[in-house]
Design an enzyme around this catalytic site. Structure first.
Site, PDB file in Angstrom:
ATOM      1  N   ASN A  28       0.864  -1.184   0.000  1.00 17.22           N
ATOM      2  CA  ASN A  28       0.000   0.000   0.000  1.00 17.22           C
ATOM      3  C   ASN A  28       0.899   1.232   0.000  1.00 17.22           C
ATOM      4  O   ASN A  28       1.385   1.646   1.060  1.00 17.22           O
ATOM      5  CB  ASN A  28      -0.895  -0.012   1.242  1.00 17.22           C
ATOM      6  CG  ASN A  28      -1.669   1.288   1.395  1.00 17.22           C
ATOM      7  OD1 ASN A  28      -1.639   2.148   0.519  1.00 17.22           O
ATOM      8  ND2 ASN A  28      -2.360   1.424   2.513  1.00 17.22           N
ATOM      9  N   GLY A  88       0.214  -1.404   6.831  1.00 16.62           N
ATOM     10  CA  GLY A  88      -0.265  -1.473   8.207  1.00 16.62           C
ATOM     11  C   GLY A  88      -1.345  -2.524   8.387  1.00 16.62           C
ATOM     12  O   GLY A  88      -1.526  -3.406   7.537  1.00 16.62           O
ATOM     13  N   ASP A  89      -2.080  -2.401   9.475  1.00 12.96           N
ATOM     14  CA  ASP A  89      -3.126  -3.380   9.791  1.00 12.96           C
ATOM     15  C   ASP A  89      -4.253  -3.366   8.758  1.00 12.96           C
ATOM     16  O   ASP A  89      -4.886  -4.394   8.534  1.00 12.96           O
ATOM     17  CB  ASP A  89      -3.689  -3.091  11.186  1.00 12.96           C
ATOM     18  CG  ASP A  89      -2.658  -3.377  12.261  1.00 12.96           C
ATOM     19  OD1 ASP A  89      -2.094  -4.480  12.264  1.00 12.96           O
ATOM     20  OD2 ASP A  89      -2.383  -2.485  13.080  1.00 12.96           O
ATOM     21  N   GLU A  94      -7.034  -6.437   4.538  1.00  9.72           N
ATOM     22  CA  GLU A  94      -7.520  -6.679   3.176  1.00  9.72           C
ATOM     23  C   GLU A  94      -6.907  -7.950   2.598  1.00  9.72           C
ATOM     24  O   GLU A  94      -7.590  -8.735   1.941  1.00  9.72           O
ATOM     25  CB  GLU A  94      -7.222  -5.467   2.286  1.00  9.72           C
ATOM     26  CG  GLU A  94      -8.070  -4.271   2.671  1.00  9.72           C
ATOM     27  CD  GLU A  94      -7.940  -3.100   1.701  1.00  9.72           C
ATOM     28  OE1 GLU A  94      -7.165  -3.199   0.729  1.00  9.72           O
ATOM     29  OE2 GLU A  94      -8.612  -2.083   1.940  1.00  9.72           O
ATOM     30  N   THR A 126       1.000   2.653  10.125  1.00  5.86           N
ATOM     31  CA  THR A 126       0.950   3.572  11.271  1.00  5.86           C
ATOM     32  C   THR A 126       0.980   2.788  12.577  1.00  5.86           C
ATOM     33  O   THR A 126       1.795   3.072  13.466  1.00  5.86           O
ATOM     34  CB  THR A 126      -0.354   4.404  11.229  1.00  5.86           C
ATOM     35  OG1 THR A 126      -0.479   4.981   9.932  1.00  5.86           O
ATOM     36  CG2 THR A 126      -0.358   5.485  12.276  1.00  5.86           C
ATOM     37  N   ASP A 311     -10.308  -4.959  12.722  1.00  8.45           N
ATOM     38  CA  ASP A 311      -8.900  -4.629  12.431  1.00  8.45           C
ATOM     39  C   ASP A 311      -8.731  -3.137  12.140  1.00  8.45           C
ATOM     40  O   ASP A 311      -7.966  -2.733  11.258  1.00  8.45           O
ATOM     41  CB  ASP A 311      -8.380  -5.438  11.233  1.00  8.45           C
ATOM     42  CG  ASP A 311      -8.332  -6.933  11.521  1.00  8.45           C
ATOM     43  OD1 ASP A 311      -8.414  -7.318  12.694  1.00  8.45           O
ATOM     44  OD2 ASP A 311      -8.184  -7.705  10.556  1.00  8.45           O
ATOM     45  N   GLY A 312      -9.474  -2.304  12.853  1.00  8.96           N
ATOM     46  CA  GLY A 312      -9.332  -0.856  12.699  1.00  8.96           C
ATOM     47  C   GLY A 312     -10.059  -0.286  11.492  1.00  8.96           C
ATOM     48  O   GLY A 312      -9.955   0.911  11.211  1.00  8.96           O
ATOM     49  N   GLU A 313     -10.792  -1.122  10.750  1.00  6.52           N
ATOM     50  CA  GLU A 313     -11.525  -0.642   9.568  1.00  6.52           C
ATOM     51  C   GLU A 313     -13.009  -0.582   9.900  1.00  6.52           C
ATOM     52  O   GLU A 313     -13.562  -1.555  10.437  1.00  6.52           O
ATOM     53  CB  GLU A 313     -11.307  -1.589   8.384  1.00  6.52           C
ATOM     54  CG  GLU A 313      -9.860  -1.820   8.014  1.00  6.52           C
ATOM     55  CD  GLU A 313      -9.172  -0.566   7.502  1.00  6.52           C
ATOM     56  OE1 GLU A 313      -9.700   0.062   6.572  1.00  6.52           O
ATOM     57  OE2 GLU A 313      -8.103  -0.208   8.037  1.00  6.52           O
TER      58      GLU A 313
HETATM   59  N1  ATP Z   1      -3.342   3.266  -3.157  1.00  7.46           N
HETATM   60  C1  ATP Z   1      -4.104   3.562  -2.105  1.00  7.46           C
HETATM   61  N2  ATP Z   1      -4.564   4.828  -1.933  1.00  7.46           N
HETATM   62  C2  ATP Z   1      -5.310   5.157  -0.866  1.00  7.46           C
HETATM   63  N3  ATP Z   1      -5.674   4.283   0.108  1.00  7.46           N
HETATM   64  C3  ATP Z   1      -5.245   3.016  -0.014  1.00  7.46           C
HETATM   65  C4  ATP Z   1      -4.446   2.593  -1.113  1.00  7.46           C
HETATM   66  N4  ATP Z   1      -4.170   1.276  -0.959  1.00  7.46           N
HETATM   67  C5  ATP Z   1      -4.775   0.901   0.185  1.00  7.46           C
HETATM   68  N5  ATP Z   1      -5.429   1.928   0.759  1.00  7.46           N
HETATM   69  C6  ATP Z   1      -6.189   1.951   2.023  1.00  7.46           C
HETATM   70  O1  ATP Z   1      -5.352   2.440   3.063  1.00  7.46           O
HETATM   71  C7  ATP Z   1      -5.812   1.892   4.301  1.00  7.46           C
HETATM   72  C8  ATP Z   1      -4.753   1.957   5.377  1.00  7.46           C
HETATM   73  O2  ATP Z   1      -3.614   1.287   4.974  1.00  7.46           O
HETATM   74  P1  ATP Z   1      -2.533   0.659   5.984  1.00  7.46           P
HETATM   75  O3  ATP Z   1      -3.180  -0.134   7.015  1.00  7.46           O
HETATM   76  O4  ATP Z   1      -1.534  -0.026   5.143  1.00  7.46           O
HETATM   77  O5  ATP Z   1      -1.798   1.899   6.591  1.00  7.46           O
HETATM   78  P2  ATP Z   1      -2.024   2.693   7.937  1.00  7.46           P
HETATM   79  O6  ATP Z   1      -3.439   3.080   8.046  1.00  7.46           O
HETATM   80  O7  ATP Z   1      -1.013   3.746   7.951  1.00  7.46           O
HETATM   81  O8  ATP Z   1      -1.647   1.638   9.072  1.00  7.46           O
HETATM   82  P3  ATP Z   1      -2.486   1.020  10.296  1.00  7.46           P
HETATM   83  O9  ATP Z   1      -3.729   0.384   9.703  1.00  7.46           O
HETATM   84  O10 ATP Z   1      -1.562   0.009  10.891  1.00  7.46           O
HETATM   85  O11 ATP Z   1      -2.816   2.125  11.234  1.00  7.46           O
HETATM   86  C9  ATP Z   1      -6.229   0.489   3.926  1.00  7.46           C
HETATM   87  O12 ATP Z   1      -7.314   0.082   4.707  1.00  7.46           O
HETATM   88  C10 ATP Z   1      -6.598   0.564   2.448  1.00  7.46           C
HETATM   89  O13 ATP Z   1      -7.988   0.424   2.239  1.00  7.46           O
END
Ligand code: ATP
Length: 333
Positions: A28, A88-89, A94, A126, A311-313
């Protein structure tokens, strides 16, 4: 499977077949405010030099939310040895959902037997909360060493079903009401890093009301739990960027740990915050915990506004049923 490597090197598998492993890295690039994409670019040359001799490396960047699900399904159907979530999570979540389709495991085109694709993780998001439960160092080079060794172990997955009938999967923690609302708001402030969880929690408290919920555990009788603040269903221990909310959960146990917080006021959170982070909150008044295989949760008031996240979603609203799928996925460990 697409490969950017010379096909001359092989690994020897215990079943006697020797061949290069196909590894699909689902990245991602927007994770952790774009840090994932930048770190991945720096990591890729090392990854190629470390694994390229014995594996075919396929890099697949996600173009937006849910794309990682499709990439994973396709990779499994094509017979990948492992799909590795880089981010991340949310990305891990996904990828886990990509292991399933229409309520069943996705399987390799050529192999109708048990699933053989493993799940891997390179933590570059994150929060990376699932990683904490495994007790692994939050370090991408460490993760690459594990992928190089290729050892596998089975982990449980949670499945959530709702009124719509579709199934949704989680590997870390699913939760209901205040914490889910906080997560919903936190996702808007990811640009502030781990601080997003604090901002999300503050916003969720504004206008928050504890709710009476109807709960059924392991096909027992429906019971009423008054004034529930949050209900957390842990396949693993941590959520919200390091809060050890379900401290006895173990993704290899075949059951969830459910922790229910009742009648909490905003100041109870302030007073007990250090305990929530340390996982020592189970002895606090109005906190209960139990091991379950299946839990159904409904609201009594019928407002349709009690948040659910996995899972935080953000997943929607109650009612929902959460069940464990023991040893559902093999993980690179
Ligand atoms: N190319 C993209 N552009 C924007 N959003 C994306 C893309 N690819 C994935 N995502 C979304 O970004 C969301 C968050 O991603 P990810 O969990 O990797 O990072 P994070 O939020 O920084 O980490 P964490 O979930 O550990 O807090 C995912 O749920 C996904 O739906």
């Amino acid at each position: 499977m697409a490969s950017d490597l010379s096909p001359d090197s092989t690994i020897y598998r215990p079943d006697g077949n020797s061949r290069r492993r196909d590894l699909v890295f689902v990245v991602n690039p927007r994770g952790a405010n774009g840090r994932t994409g930048k770190e991945w670019k720096k990591l890729l040359p090392y990854l190629r030099s470390r694994l390229g001799g014995e594996c075919n490396i396929c890099e697949s960047l996600t173009s937006g939310p849910c794309h990682a699900i499709d990439i994973t399904r396709e990779a499994i159907r094509e017979g990948a040895d492992a799909v590795i979530a880089v981010g991340g999570d949310g990305t891990l979540h996904e990828v886990v959902n990509g292991f399933f389709w229409a309520g069943k495991h996705v399987i390799n085109h050529d192999q109708k037997a048990a699933p053989s694709t493993a799940l891997g993780i390179i933590p570059l998001g994150t929060g990376s909360d699932f990683f904490r439960t495994l007790g692994w160092k939050n370090d991408s080079h460490d993760a690459i060493e594990r992928i190089a060794k290729g050892l596998r172990s089975w982990v449980d997955v949670g499945v959530i079903s709702g009124e719509s009938g579709g199934s949704h999967y989680f590997i870390n923690v699913a939760d209901v009401h205040l914490s889910a609302k906080a997560g919903y708001y936190a996702s808007r402030y990811k640009r502030f890093g781990n601080l997003c969880y604090v901002i999300g929690a503050l916003q969720a408290f504004i206008g928050h009301q504890n709710q009476d919920l109807r709960i059924k555990i392991d096909d027992g009788e429906w019971e009423i739990y008054p004034q529930v603040t949050a209900l957390c269903i842990g396949n693993a221990k941590f959520f919200g960027g390091g809060m050890k909310i379900t401290p006895n959960a173990d993704p290899r146990s075949g059951s969830f740990e459910v922790v229910i917080l009742q009648d909490f006021k905003w100041y109870d959170f302030i007073l007990n915050l250090h305990k929530l982070y340390k996982g020592t909150h189970l002895s606090v008044k109005n906190v209960s915990s139990r091991s379950v295989r299946c839990i159904e949760v409904e609201e009594i008031a019928g407002s349709g506004s009690i948040h659910v996240q996995s899972d935080g979603e953000h997943l929607g609203f109650l009612p929902r049923k959460f069940c464990i799928l023991p040893a559902a996925i093999e993980m690179i460990s």
